[in-house]
Scaffold this active site. Structure first.
Site, PDB file in Angstrom:
ATOM      1  CG  HIS A 203      -8.644  21.873  17.279  1.00  8.52           C
ATOM      2  ND1 HIS A 203      -9.480  21.248  18.134  1.00  8.52           N
ATOM      3  CD2 HIS A 203      -7.930  20.508  16.144  1.00  8.52           C
ATOM      4  CE1 HIS A 203      -9.665  19.670  17.490  1.00  8.52           C
ATOM      5  NE2 HIS A 203      -9.004  19.227  16.385  1.00  8.52           N
TER       6      HIS A 203
ATOM      7  CD  GLU B  35      -7.655  15.284  11.569  1.00 11.81           C
ATOM      8  OE1 GLU B  35      -7.092  14.949  10.534  1.00 11.81           O
ATOM      9  OE2 GLU B  35      -7.799  15.650  12.903  1.00 11.81           O
TER      10      GLU B  35
END
Length: 218
Positions: free
Chosen positions: A17, A90
């Site tokens: 990202h 994550e």
């Protein structure tokens, strides 16, 4: 899924990202949902055309806002709908979530030292290990691979740790070796995974075609 491809290797482009406000502030995020920074919006605007140029058949993203926002910017140039998969999140960083990096080093010196030695201990005492992330994120990536037809490409948006361990899991690389050899992904950079064979063999397998690629170095 868009029906594209006319034979040839399958491809997965695994993207980290764009920069978040917490990235810029050196704050541990983990599963904390944070917004992109102004620089992050600039990064994804620069990267999205390069990623759309892969002509993906599908786009899959972690469900955390920073990844989903990045994926939506890419999807907006392709006409595709982003599919969210929480397995791409994550690494969970436990007690470190929301703490500044300097505070983590000061308050958890033994745990940080273990990670610096390459030990795969849970992040933030109550978080995940690298192996645990590889199991879930690797499974998500294999599911994506299983959907692709010959010649098709998938763009997958994840995070610094989850992207790296999923990629190395798919190609069968030892996670300790990967951790020691490969640098982390920059924000809005990506790993290119390609199915290919050696010239003397009929065995096709997933291989790393490019690492830490971005609009500034492709």
């Amino acid at each position: 899924m868009r029906v594209t491809g006319s034979g040839g290797p399958r491809r997965i482009v695994l993207v980290r990202h764009a920069e978040t406000v917490d990235n810029a502030a050196r704050v541990w995020q983990g599963h904390k949902d944070t917004e992109l920074s102004a620089r992050g919006h600039e990064q994804v605007a620069a990267a999205a055309p390069h990623l759309a140029a892969y002509e993906p058949a599908l786009i899959v993203s972690s469900d955390l806002q920073r990844a989903a926002t990045t994926a939506e910017a890419i999807a907006g140039l392709t006409g595709l709908t982003v599919r969210l998969d929480e397995r791409l999140r994550e690494v969970h960083v436990g007690e470190w979530q929301g703490l500044h990096a300097d505070d983590v080093r000061r308050r958890y010196p033994d745990l940080v030292a273990a990670l610096d030695r390459g030990e795969d201990v849970p992040r933030g005492v109550t978080g995940e290990s690298r192996a645990q992330v590889a199991e879930r994120a690797g499974a998500a990536l294999r599911d994506v691979a299983g959907e692709l037809r010959p010649g098709q490409t998938a763009v997958v948006v994840a995070h610094g740790v989850s992207a790296r361990v999923a990629a190395t899991d798919l190609v069968g690389l030892d996670q300790d070796v990967s951790d020691a050899v490969f640098r982390g992904l920059g924000n809005c950079h990506w790993i290119e995974l390609v199915e290919s064979r050696k010239s003397f063999s009929e065995v096709v397998r997933w291989r790393i075609g490019g690492w830490n690629l971005g609009p500034w170095n492709v």
